[in-house]
Design a protein around this motif. Structure first.
Motif, short mmCIF file in Angstrom:
data_model
loop_
_atom_site.label_atom_id
_atom_site.label_comp_id
_atom_site.label_asym_id
_atom_site.label_seq_id
_atom_site.Cartn_x
_atom_site.Cartn_y
_atom_site.Cartn_z
N PHE A 140 0.83 -1.20 0.00
CA PHE A 140 0.00 0.00 0.00
C PHE A 140 0.87 1.26 0.00
O PHE A 140 0.59 2.23 -0.71
CB PHE A 140 -0.91 0.02 1.23
CG PHE A 140 -1.98 -1.03 1.22
CD1 PHE A 140 -2.52 -1.50 0.04
CD2 PHE A 140 -2.45 -1.56 2.42
CE1 PHE A 140 -3.53 -2.48 0.04
CE2 PHE A 140 -3.45 -2.52 2.43
CZ PHE A 140 -3.98 -2.98 1.24
N ALA A 141 1.94 1.24 0.80
CA ALA A 141 2.81 2.41 0.90
C ALA A 141 3.50 2.70 -0.44
O ALA A 141 3.56 3.86 -0.89
CB ALA A 141 3.86 2.21 2.00
N VAL A 142 4.03 1.67 -1.07
CA VAL A 142 4.72 1.86 -2.35
C VAL A 142 3.75 2.37 -3.41
O VAL A 142 4.08 3.26 -4.22
CB VAL A 142 5.39 0.54 -2.80
CG1 VAL A 142 5.88 0.65 -4.24
CG2 VAL A 142 6.54 0.19 -1.87
N LEU A 143 2.53 1.83 -3.42
CA LEU A 143 1.54 2.28 -4.39
C LEU A 143 1.19 3.75 -4.18
O LEU A 143 0.98 4.49 -5.14
CB LEU A 143 0.28 1.42 -4.30
CG LEU A 143 0.41 -0.01 -4.83
CD1 LEU A 143 -0.86 -0.80 -4.56
CD2 LEU A 143 0.72 0.00 -6.31
N LEU A 144 1.15 4.18 -2.93
CA LEU A 144 0.88 5.58 -2.65
C LEU A 144 2.01 6.47 -3.15
O LEU A 144 1.78 7.49 -3.82
CB LEU A 144 0.68 5.80 -1.15
CG LEU A 144 -0.72 5.60 -0.58
CD1 LEU A 144 -0.69 5.69 0.94
CD2 LEU A 144 -1.68 6.64 -1.13
N VAL A 145 3.23 6.12 -2.83
CA VAL A 145 4.38 6.97 -3.16
C VAL A 145 4.63 7.02 -4.66
O VAL A 145 4.97 8.07 -5.22
CB VAL A 145 5.64 6.47 -2.42
CG1 VAL A 145 6.88 7.21 -2.91
CG2 VAL A 145 5.48 6.69 -0.92
N THR A 146 4.48 5.90 -5.34
CA THR A 146 4.76 5.86 -6.78
C THR A 146 3.58 6.32 -7.61
O THR A 146 3.66 6.35 -8.84
CB THR A 146 5.13 4.43 -7.21
OG1 THR A 146 4.03 3.55 -6.93
CG2 THR A 146 6.38 3.94 -6.47
N ARG A 147 2.48 6.64 -6.96
CA ARG A 147 1.25 7.08 -7.63
C ARG A 147 0.70 5.99 -8.54
O ARG A 147 -0.07 6.27 -9.47
CB ARG A 147 1.46 8.38 -8.41
CG ARG A 147 1.91 9.54 -7.55
CD ARG A 147 1.82 10.85 -8.31
NE ARG A 147 0.45 11.17 -8.69
CZ ARG A 147 -0.45 11.68 -7.84
NH1 ARG A 147 -0.12 11.90 -6.58
NH2 ARG A 147 -1.67 11.94 -8.26
N PHE A 154 -9.15 6.27 -2.30
CA PHE A 154 -10.59 6.44 -2.15
C PHE A 154 -10.85 7.91 -1.79
O PHE A 154 -10.77 8.30 -0.63
CB PHE A 154 -11.08 5.52 -1.02
CG PHE A 154 -12.55 5.24 -1.06
CD1 PHE A 154 -13.30 5.49 -2.18
CD2 PHE A 154 -13.18 4.69 0.05
CE1 PHE A 154 -14.65 5.22 -2.23
CE2 PHE A 154 -14.53 4.41 0.02
CZ PHE A 154 -15.26 4.68 -1.12
N PRO A 155 -11.15 8.74 -2.78
CA PRO A 155 -11.34 10.17 -2.53
C PRO A 155 -12.37 10.48 -1.44
O PRO A 155 -12.26 11.49 -0.75
CB PRO A 155 -11.79 10.72 -3.89
CG PRO A 155 -11.25 9.75 -4.87
CD PRO A 155 -11.32 8.42 -4.20
N ALA A 156 -13.36 9.60 -1.28
CA ALA A 156 -14.37 9.84 -0.26
C ALA A 156 -13.78 9.83 1.15
O ALA A 156 -14.34 10.42 2.07
CB ALA A 156 -15.47 8.78 -0.36
N LEU A 157 -12.60 9.19 1.31
CA LEU A 157 -11.96 9.12 2.62
C LEU A 157 -10.79 10.08 2.76
O LEU A 157 -10.58 10.65 3.83
CB LEU A 157 -11.47 7.68 2.89
CG LEU A 157 -12.55 6.62 3.06
CD1 LEU A 157 -11.90 5.26 3.26
CD2 LEU A 157 -13.44 6.94 4.25
N PRO A 163 -0.58 12.31 -2.05
CA PRO A 163 0.14 11.68 -0.94
C PRO A 163 1.48 12.35 -0.67
O PRO A 163 2.16 12.80 -1.59
CB PRO A 163 0.34 10.24 -1.43
CG PRO A 163 0.34 10.35 -2.92
CD PRO A 163 -0.61 11.46 -3.25
N MET A 164 1.85 12.44 0.60
CA MET A 164 3.15 12.99 1.00
C MET A 164 4.04 11.80 1.37
O MET A 164 3.73 11.05 2.30
CB MET A 164 2.99 13.92 2.19
CG MET A 164 2.11 15.13 1.91
SD MET A 164 1.84 16.14 3.40
CE MET A 164 3.54 16.52 3.84
N PHE A 169 5.58 6.88 4.44
CA PHE A 169 6.57 5.98 5.01
C PHE A 169 6.52 5.98 6.53
O PHE A 169 6.80 4.95 7.17
CB PHE A 169 7.96 6.33 4.51
CG PHE A 169 8.22 5.90 3.09
CD1 PHE A 169 8.08 4.57 2.73
CD2 PHE A 169 8.56 6.81 2.11
CE1 PHE A 169 8.30 4.15 1.43
CE2 PHE A 169 8.77 6.41 0.80
CZ PHE A 169 8.64 5.07 0.46
N THR A 170 6.18 7.12 7.13
CA THR A 170 6.02 7.16 8.59
C THR A 170 4.89 6.24 9.02
O THR A 170 5.03 5.48 9.99
CB THR A 170 5.74 8.59 9.06
OG1 THR A 170 6.84 9.43 8.71
CG2 THR A 170 5.54 8.62 10.57
#
Length: 202
Positions: A140-147, A154-157, A163-164, A169-170
């Protein structure tokens, strides 16, 4: 002095009782899953998340009922705890995937599952399921960072904010520490209970 067989029998009886409570309580999750399905239908009725839930929820509902009925008929069968904890990990990762990945409000439940793994699962199975949890968090973290998570977020959440990497990573590191600690504490509690039981039946 009672024999080691007495310890094993008492332990098995208590584990069976706790497992029965677990399977019975899990039946109450079925209405919660149906509420999740309804909420997803309102927020994103035609997306892939809805398709996943339409498969996931009936399958897991059947598993919940079947395991409860199995326990009623046979009691605690061999590998039942490991099997059901595996179902719990896979189920939670599925729900986290459809509800935002690392941003999912359901992801912290993995810490509780990690504690239960240490408390009840056999060491080998606990290690594999813990590795699966950690793999999920860092995926999940890698998918967030690499876009590469444009399909996952989920834009609703999360409001659709970008993502920062530092925050991502924190979060992943915190989850990793909590999961490892949860399993360690669970295992320590199990050892303490086993030791007290051995002393009691001497």
């Amino acid at each position: 002095m009672r024999t080691p067989a007495a310890f094993e029998e008492i332990q098995r009886q208590e584990m069976s009782r706790l497992f029965g409570l677990f399977t019975r309580a899990r039946l109450f999750l079925i209405p919660t899953l149906l509420l999740l399905l309804g909420g997803m239908w309102l927020l994103e009725p035609g997306g892939w998340r809805m398709a996943v839930l339409l498969v996931f929820i009936p399958v897991f509902a059947v598993v919940f009922v079947a395991e409860f009925r199995r326990w009623q008929r046979r009691g605690l069968s061999r590998h039942a705890i490991d099997r059901n904890l595996g179902v719990a990990v896979v189920g939670l990762l599925t729900i986290a995937t459809v509800s935002g990945g690392l941003e999912s409000p359901f992801l912290p439940i993995m810490v509780i599952i990690a504690f239960v793994l240490g408390l009840f699962a056999t060491p080998a199975v606990a290690t594999w399921l813990m590795a699966l949890e950690l793999l999920g968090v860092w995926t999940f973290a890698v998918l967030l960072v690499t876009r590469g998570d444009l399909w996952l977020r989920f834009p609703a959440l999360d409001g659709g904010r970008p993502p920062m990497p530092a925050r991502v990573f924190t979060l992943a590191i915190i989850f990793t520490i909590l999961l490892v600690m949860g399993r360690f504490v669970g295992r320590s509690v199990r050892r303490a209970f086993d030791l007290m039981l051995r002393r009691t039946i001497r």
